[in-house]
Structures are given as structure tokens and as C-alpha cells.
Design an enzyme around this catalytic site. Structure first.
Site, mmCIF file in Angstrom:
data_model
loop_
_atom_site.group_PDB
_atom_site.id
_atom_site.type_symbol
_atom_site.label_atom_id
_atom_site.label_comp_id
_atom_site.label_asym_id
_atom_site.label_seq_id
_atom_site.Cartn_x
_atom_site.Cartn_y
_atom_site.Cartn_z
ATOM 1 N N ASP A 85 36.487 43.382 19.607
ATOM 2 C CA ASP A 85 37.773 42.722 19.832
ATOM 3 C C ASP A 85 38.899 43.565 19.243
ATOM 4 O OD1 ASP A 85 36.710 41.997 17.251
ATOM 5 O OD2 ASP A 85 38.270 40.470 17.088
ATOM 6 N N GLU A 150 36.408 39.862 14.795
ATOM 7 C CA GLU A 150 36.822 40.469 13.534
ATOM 8 C C GLU A 150 38.326 40.423 13.363
ATOM 9 O OE1 GLU A 150 37.767 43.498 10.458
ATOM 10 O OE2 GLU A 150 38.504 43.330 12.502
#
Length: 400
Positions: A85, A150
């Protein structure tokens, strides 16, 4: 949430530049998977890894896709960890290259996530694949722990993926996390620990009134200044062998008062402390409360609230594994990297509960910035470092 199916691979996954480009072209802005995990799943499955894509949920939070892959059935288990991500690209017009086009110009690859951390993840994946192709009967196992959470709340990502793997009987020996650790060059820095983070919200109560009649009011700003001065008057500590001194920074200070002739009723401040391994969130919050109580006495009415935190300080003690990583960097770059605990938090704070973890990746100067980028030469260097590390690690295991 059903995983998307990627198109057939049009590149050699042992080429870290090509794999980075493919990952950057997946618009995986947290918590959207964007095809990035599907791409990695296809790459690793084709190389013989068993791949699973658990999705985790939490009330009030977006569902998040994750990836766990492993090849080999014996120990030791070497884990490569990271995230696919990325943060939003921001103003698209400000980019000189499309943030999801992964264009290369002058030996530099541009795109959101190029250095944080699709480039690092791609280079390590390429290295693992090349190592296994060259050593199909190598002892031990290589595993991947990859999250899509994250850059977001970090609730449905690595922390749950680790617990999920542990419940299935997966055990890990050492982990390399591919965060962009190097300040300027690939030989600069390995992270062997991280500081913790604690946020406090301080409210001082006063009595609102007219500035011309101060005896009928009580200005909370004076009390706030008094309390903040007490927090800042004495250093929290002097640092440790591997950590800088803990630091407290006031990040907001507000009274919400638009009028110049009104004494406000209340003042609010928010502060964040990045703390070293001398403290836990519990001992640190107790120290802050003690300082506030001593400073306030009977003169200041206040309330302090600490936000919940899972960001604790930790250290992977220098030893054989840290030395092995440092020697792999030195062998490929010609310079011994520094061992550091600086910077913000990372998912290493979760991994350290399961096995020793160190962080090493590409140069991180442009992470989260407009025109985020990575040098293609650095991707090649990181692939070689990781390949050398894997070869050394499993050769040592075989001799043990």
C-alpha cells in the site's frame, strides 16, 4: 473482497527494475489492494511458493488484503516483509511523471511507492526468486509477509497476519523488512530498532471573561504555558548506546478564540514523544503525569489523555544476523553501513515479537513526496545484497 486476477507476466521477475515498474503501476493507495498483491501472488506462485491471501476485518475499519507465501518446509525460515500500500499521490498536476506510470528517465524510476516501499519489496522478491532458481534444493525456507495496511491504521495488516501465521504453526527465525532505510546512498544505514511513539492531549480549564475585567476570569493560557514548560524543562533521558535521547514535541496549541477582547475558557495542546528503550508507554505516561501534577499544584485545572499506542521501542541486539546483513551491504557497496534506530515507526514493531528483525532498503529521500523516485541502480544493488544475504544465511545454516 475477492482478489483480482493479474494479466500474464510480461517480464522476468528476477529483474528488480521491471518488477518495481509492475508494482508501481498498481494504484494500491491504502487500503485499496490495486492489483499489487495479486501481482506478487502470481509471481511467487509461478516460482513454486505456496501463496495465501487472508483478508482481515475490524469494526469501523476497512477490510484489508494481505499476502503470505512460503517455499520450503524446513527451518530455518528467512522472512521477507513489507507492504504494497502507498500514500495518496496528492496533486497530480505537480508531478512531472504520472505517479502510477513507473516511467524511467535518466536512470531514475518515478512513481508513488517507488522507494516506500515497492522498490525495496521488488528487489528482495527478485533476489529470493533468483536464489531459489539457482538453489532449488537449498535447505530451509523463505517466507513473505506482505500487508496492504502499513500506510493506514495498521490494524488489519501485519499485526494480524503474524498472529494468523502463528496460529497455523508457522515459526520464523529471522526477518528482513524492506523499508527505505538509507538517507543518501545504499551503503548508509541499517535499522536495528525503532523508537516508540506516545501522543498526549492536554486540556487546561479556565474561566471565560472580559479582558478588561481579568479578576472575574481565569486565563487558561497561563496554566498551559506553565505545564508545557514543566514538560520541557528537564530532558526525559540522555539516550542509550543505540538510541538518541527521547524527545517531546508539541504539535498543536489552540484556544479556539476568535475574539481579541475575550479571555478564553479553555486551552488545548497535543504533544508527541518519540521514546527510546528506557521507556514503555506505561512508564512514560506515568512520568508525564508526575511532571504535570507537580507543576500544576492547586493553581491549574487540567486533564491529560494519552492515545492508545502499539508503537513501542525495541532493539535487535547486534549479533550474528545483524553482522551478516551489514557484511552483505559492505560486500556489494564497499562501505560498512551504520546501525541505526532513528526515524518513525514501522511494522518491525510487530515482527520483533516473533523473530529478530532488521530493516534495510533503498534510499528514502523522496518517500511520500511529489515525484517520489528511486535510482534503478539502487534496485539492482539491493537485489544483489539480498541475494548475497540469502546465500550466506542458508550456507551458515547448513554448516551449523
Amino acid at each position: 473482497m475477492s482478489p483480482s486476477t493479474p494479466a500474464p507476466l510480461a517480464f522476468d521477475p528476477t529483474d528488480p527494475v521491471a518488477l518495481t515498474q509492475a508494482l508501481v503501476r498498481c494504484a494500491s493507495v491504502t487500503p485499496t489492494e490495486g492489483g499489487a498483491l495479486a501481482l506478487l501472488a502470481a509471481v511467487l506462485s509461478a516460482e513454486g511458493f505456496s501463496v495465501e491471501r487472508p483478508v482481515f476485518s475490524e469494526p469501523g475499519m476497512p477490510d484489508v488484503e494481505n499476502l503470505y507465501a512460503r517455499i520450503g518446509s524446513e527451518g530455518p525460515v528467512f522472512v521477507i516483509a513489507g507492504h504494497t500500500d502507498v500514500v495518496p499521490p496528492g496533486d497530480l498536476a505537480a508531478w512531472t511523471h504520472d505517479p502510477f506510470a513507473a516511467e524511467i528517465e535518466g536512470g531514475t524510476l518515478y512513481g508513488r511507492g517507488a522507494c516506500d516501499m515497492k522498490g525495496g519489496l521488488a528487489a528482495m522478491t527478485s533476489a529470493a526468486i533468483r536464489y531459489r532458481r539457482e538453489n532449488p534444493d537449498a535447505p530451509g525456507s523463505i517466507a513473505f509477509l506482505i500487508t496492504g495496511d502499513e500506510e493506514g491504521p495498521a490494524v488489519n495488516g501485519t499485526v494480524k497476519l503474524l498472529a494468523w501465521a502463528d496460529a497455523r504453526g508457522e515459526r520464523f527465525d529471522h526477518c528482513l523488512l524492506g523499508e527505505p532505510t538509507n538517507p543518501a546512498a545504499m551503503s548508509d544505514m541499517i535499522k536495528i530498532g525503532r523508537r516508540g511513539s506516545l501522543t498526549g492531549k492536554l486540556t487546561v480549564q479556565g474561566v471565560q471573561g472580559h479582558v478588561g475585567y481579568p479578576h472575574l476570569a481565569q486565563n487558561p493560557i497561563r496554566g498551559m504555558v506553565r505545564l508545557l514548560a514543566a514538560l520541557d524543562a528537564t530532558p526525559l533521558d540522555a539516550g542509550t548506546e543505540h538510541f538518541d535521547p527521547s524527545n517531546l514535541e508539541v504539535t498543536t496549541l489552540d484556544v479556539g478564540n476568535p475574539a481579541t477582547n475575550v479571555i478564553p475558557a479553555q486551552a488545548k495542546a497535543v504533544f508527541n514523544i518519540r521514546f527510546n528503550d528506557l521507556w514503555t508507554p506505561q512508564t512514560l505516561s506515568a512520568e508525564i503525569e508526575r511532571r504535570l501534577c507537580d507543576a500544576a499544584g492547586n493553581a491549574v485545572r487540567y486533564e491529560i489523555v494519552f492515545e492508545p499506542t502499539n508503537a513501542v521501542a525495541f532493539l535487535t541486539q547486534p549479533g550474528p544476523f545483524v553482522t551478516m546483513v551489514a557484511e552483505a551491504v559492505s560486500a556489494e557497496t564497499g562501505k560498512r553501513p551504520a546501525l541505526s534506530t532513528t526515524g518513525g515507526t514501522s511494522d518491525a514493531r510487530f515482527i520483533k515479537n516473533y523473530c529478530p528483525v532488521v530493516e534495510y532498503g533503498v534510499v528514502g529521500q523522496t518517500m511520500h513526496q511529489i515525484d517520489e523516485r528511486v535510482a534503478t541502480a539502487d534496485l539492482v544493488t539491493l537485489e544483489r545484497i539480498t541475494h548475497r544475504l540469502l546465500a550466506t544465511y542458508f550456507a551458515a545454516a547448513q554448516q551449523a
